[in-house]
Design a protein around this motif. Structure first.
Motif, mmCIF file in Angstrom:
data_model
loop_
_atom_site.group_PDB
_atom_site.id
_atom_site.type_symbol
_atom_site.label_atom_id
_atom_site.label_comp_id
_atom_site.label_asym_id
_atom_site.label_seq_id
_atom_site.Cartn_x
_atom_site.Cartn_y
_atom_site.Cartn_z
ATOM 1 N N LYS A 178 0.815 -1.215 0.000
ATOM 2 C CA LYS A 178 0.000 0.000 0.000
ATOM 3 C C LYS A 178 0.849 1.266 0.000
ATOM 4 C CE LYS A 178 -3.699 -2.490 0.167
ATOM 5 N NZ LYS A 178 -4.541 -2.658 -1.056
ATOM 6 N N TRP A 179 2.104 1.125 0.373
ATOM 7 C CA TRP A 179 3.012 2.265 0.445
ATOM 8 C C TRP A 179 3.827 2.456 -0.835
ATOM 9 C CZ3 TRP A 179 7.437 -0.305 -0.510
ATOM 10 C CH2 TRP A 179 7.534 -1.639 -0.070
ATOM 11 N N ILE A 182 4.166 5.964 -2.387
ATOM 12 C CA ILE A 182 5.012 6.838 -1.576
ATOM 13 C C ILE A 182 6.480 6.550 -1.872
ATOM 14 C CG2 ILE A 182 5.739 7.380 0.784
ATOM 15 C CD1 ILE A 182 2.889 6.853 1.685
ATOM 16 N N VAL A 237 9.267 5.627 3.696
ATOM 17 C CA VAL A 237 8.400 4.486 3.998
ATOM 18 C C VAL A 237 8.736 3.853 5.341
ATOM 19 C CG1 VAL A 237 7.648 2.215 3.186
ATOM 20 C CG2 VAL A 237 8.065 4.043 1.538
ATOM 21 N N LYS A 251 10.385 -3.491 4.810
ATOM 22 C CA LYS A 251 9.692 -2.444 5.565
ATOM 23 C C LYS A 251 9.696 -2.779 7.052
ATOM 24 C CE LYS A 251 5.482 0.332 5.573
ATOM 25 N NZ LYS A 251 5.597 0.545 7.036
#
Length: 252
Positions: A178-179, A182, A237, A251
């Motif tokens: 979802k990131w 970004i 992130v 992440k």
């Protein structure tokens, strides 16, 4: 301001005022460099204040820089693994810290005199680039610099342009991560030598699990750019990369 907004606010400054950098700001910049050198083997970054020698003369700077009196010298031992990439990564870390202090910066790969830098360089060490820094000169950018900046930004690239894959692969990656947009925006904001912006994010599957990697698409001459872009993504992130090309992102 989010980390992404901070990264987005950075721009290359080529024209500097004569305003002196106060001692407290100098000390904070020095502390940042000390921290980097202490924790990263093979890097010997050095700050030079009040020295215009590497940028003196229009012939060397091509009229692109004005009033440069402070600069970071990226001194590396190229025998250490991924030294060029790590130099780009941690120089961008310095750039963002300087930005927080109101200091403008610019990565400089070729338009300076290496012979005149005020740094201690051993015979086995290399200087892949320097980073000029100081307080920006308001509304007095030289005409040639304005033309160069206009040329450099002649093509607006969207975050999608920094994903290496088909549209279906891109949409699948957006669903999984979802990131992702970004991260792609962070890559798009990364400065690069000659404004080539070679870094891309792509997906790969390892043991049935989809992962994100950063790559320069085989452009082995761009490890510094790769490091800069990796820092931006890891900051925007929140995560870490493997070193190397390609390098997998994890992440937090």
């Amino acid at each position: 301001m989010t980390n992404l907004e901070l990264i987005q606010s950075r721009h290359s400054v080529r024209s500097y005022s004569g305003k002196a950098i106060p001692d407290d700001v100098r000390n904070r910049l020095k502390s940042e460099i000390t921290y980097i050198n202490t924790h990263e083997a093979g890097l010997n970054f050095q700050l030079c204040f009040d020295d215009d020698a590497p940028f003196r003369g229009v012939g060397r700077s091509y009229g692109m820089f004005r009033g440069v009196r402070n600069y970071l010298v990226a001194v590396i031992d190229p025998t250490f693994p991924d030294a060029y990439e790590r130099a780009g990564y941690f120089a961008e870390q310095f750039v963002i810290e300087a930005l927080k202090l109101g200091i403008g910066t610019c990565f400089v790969g070729g338009t300076f005199s290496r012979q005149n830098v005020g740094a201690r360089v051993e015979v086995y060490e290399k200087i892949p680039f320097v980073v000029s820094f100081g307080y920006p000169e308001d509304d007095k950018t030289p005409l040639l610099a304005k033309m160069a900046m206009k040329f450099a930004h002649r093509k607006k690239m969207s975050p999608r342009d920094f994903f290496d894959g088909t549209d279906s692969e891109y949409e699948a990656a957006r669903q999984e991560f979802k990131w992702l947009d970004i991260a792609l925006e962070a890559v798009a904001c990364a400065p690069s030598s000659l404004n080539k912006r070679p870094v891309r994010l792509k997906t790969t599957t390892v043991e049935g699990k989809l992962q994100i990697e950063a790559t320069t698409n085989g452009q082995e001459t761009s490890p510094v750019d790769l490091g800069i872009a990796k820092f931006n993504v890891a900051t925007a992130v929140a995560g870490i990369f493997d070193w190397g090309n390609p390098g997998t992102f994890y992440k937090d």
